[in-house]
Design a protein around this motif. Structure first.
Motif, PDB file in Angstrom:
ATOM      1  N   ILE A   1     -77.196  16.644  87.655  1.00 28.13           N
ATOM      2  CA  ILE A   1     -76.985  16.299  89.066  1.00 28.13           C
ATOM      3  C   ILE A   1     -75.841  17.128  89.640  1.00 28.13           C
ATOM      4  O   ILE A   1     -75.955  17.699  90.720  1.00 28.13           O
ATOM      5  CB  ILE A   1     -76.691  14.790  89.229  1.00 28.13           C
ATOM      6  N   GLU A   2     -74.755  17.187  88.924  1.00 28.37           N
ATOM      7  CA  GLU A   2     -73.599  17.937  89.407  1.00 28.37           C
ATOM      8  C   GLU A   2     -73.930  19.413  89.592  1.00 28.37           C
ATOM      9  O   GLU A   2     -73.466  20.053  90.523  1.00 28.37           O
ATOM     10  CB  GLU A   2     -72.417  17.768  88.453  1.00 28.37           C
ATOM     11  N   LYS A   3     -74.757  19.936  88.711  1.00 23.08           N
ATOM     12  CA  LYS A   3     -75.118  21.349  88.778  1.00 23.08           C
ATOM     13  C   LYS A   3     -75.971  21.662  90.011  1.00 23.08           C
ATOM     14  O   LYS A   3     -75.821  22.695  90.640  1.00 23.08           O
ATOM     15  CB  LYS A   3     -75.864  21.745  87.502  1.00 23.08           C
ATOM     16  N   TYR A   4     -76.887  20.756  90.363  1.00 25.82           N
ATOM     17  CA  TYR A   4     -77.850  21.027  91.431  1.00 25.82           C
ATOM     18  C   TYR A   4     -77.505  20.359  92.765  1.00 25.82           C
ATOM     19  O   TYR A   4     -78.199  20.576  93.749  1.00 25.82           O
ATOM     20  CB  TYR A   4     -79.251  20.598  90.999  1.00 25.82           C
ATOM     21  N   LYS A   5     -76.459  19.564  92.790  1.00 24.23           N
ATOM     22  CA  LYS A   5     -76.112  18.807  94.000  1.00 24.23           C
ATOM     23  C   LYS A   5     -75.855  19.736  95.192  1.00 24.23           C
ATOM     24  O   LYS A   5     -76.407  19.535  96.274  1.00 24.23           O
ATOM     25  CB  LYS A   5     -74.889  17.943  93.723  1.00 24.23           C
ATOM     26  N   ASP A   6     -75.019  20.733  95.007  1.00 27.56           N
ATOM     27  CA  ASP A   6     -74.698  21.647  96.101  1.00 27.56           C
ATOM     28  C   ASP A   6     -75.867  22.554  96.443  1.00 27.56           C
ATOM     29  O   ASP A   6     -76.077  22.907  97.600  1.00 27.56           O
ATOM     30  CB  ASP A   6     -73.469  22.490  95.740  1.00 27.56           C
ATOM     31  N   LYS A   7     -76.624  22.916  95.433  1.00 32.27           N
ATOM     32  CA  LYS A   7     -77.745  23.842  95.627  1.00 32.27           C
ATOM     33  C   LYS A   7     -78.849  23.223  96.489  1.00 32.27           C
ATOM     34  O   LYS A   7     -79.478  23.916  97.287  1.00 32.27           O
ATOM     35  CB  LYS A   7     -78.295  24.239  94.252  1.00 32.27           C
TER      36      LYS A   7
END
Length: 156
Positions: free
Chosen positions: A65-71
């Motif tokens: 989640i943290e990896k793709y949240k901004d993306k």
């Protein structure tokens, strides 16, 4: 949206009712007292392992989640990840509830019966069968949520 939620709740209620009926009928048809898979020590270990697996998957899930949240952006993120988070949350609550029921039921002898309307109801065996079936369905739900997550991430 409310219709979809009502349909989902109805399907859960139907599945639960089917599990409870199977759990009540099966002990009267088959002698389950010797089956190791329905013994409480096995069920406690089985459900405990499933809780551990669920929590491990949830930890991996939050890392992703943290990896793709901004993306993704907030709107797309909420559309996809919030239902999966809720599924995991509900599944872990289900496992915890089953664990409590098994612990309470383990205080009674395995052949404890209650007679209702001339039907002998083997309550502890019913709890064992129902818990086993329900835990398999919850595990299936976790598998589906994990596969949805993998599919979604692979498409990014």
């Amino acid at each position: 949206m409310k219709t979809k939620l009502k349909t989902k709740k109805a399907m859960i209620a139907i599945k639960l009712l089917i599990i409870l009926v199977i759990g009540a009928v099966l002990p009267t048809m088959i002698n389950l007292s010797k089956m190791q898979i329905l013994q409480f020590d096995f069920l406690l270990n089985f459900i405990g392992a499933q809780i551990g697996l669920s929590l491990a998957l949830l930890a991996i899930f939050f890392t992703l989640i943290e990896k793709y949240k901004d993306k993704l952006g907030k709107e797309k993120f909420n559309i996809f990840f919030t239902p999966i988070i809720n599924e995991f949350k509900d599944d872990i609550k289900s496992y915890f509830g089953m664990l409590i029921i098994i612990i309470i039921a383990s205080f009674f002898p395995f052949d404890t019966s209650i007679t209702l309307f001339s039907y002998t109801f083997k309550i502890v065996q019913w709890i064992g069968v129902s818990t086993l079936l329900l835990s398999i369905i919850v595990l299936w739900d976790i598998l589906n949520a994990t596969l949805k997550l993998i599919k979604f991430i692979s498409e990014l």
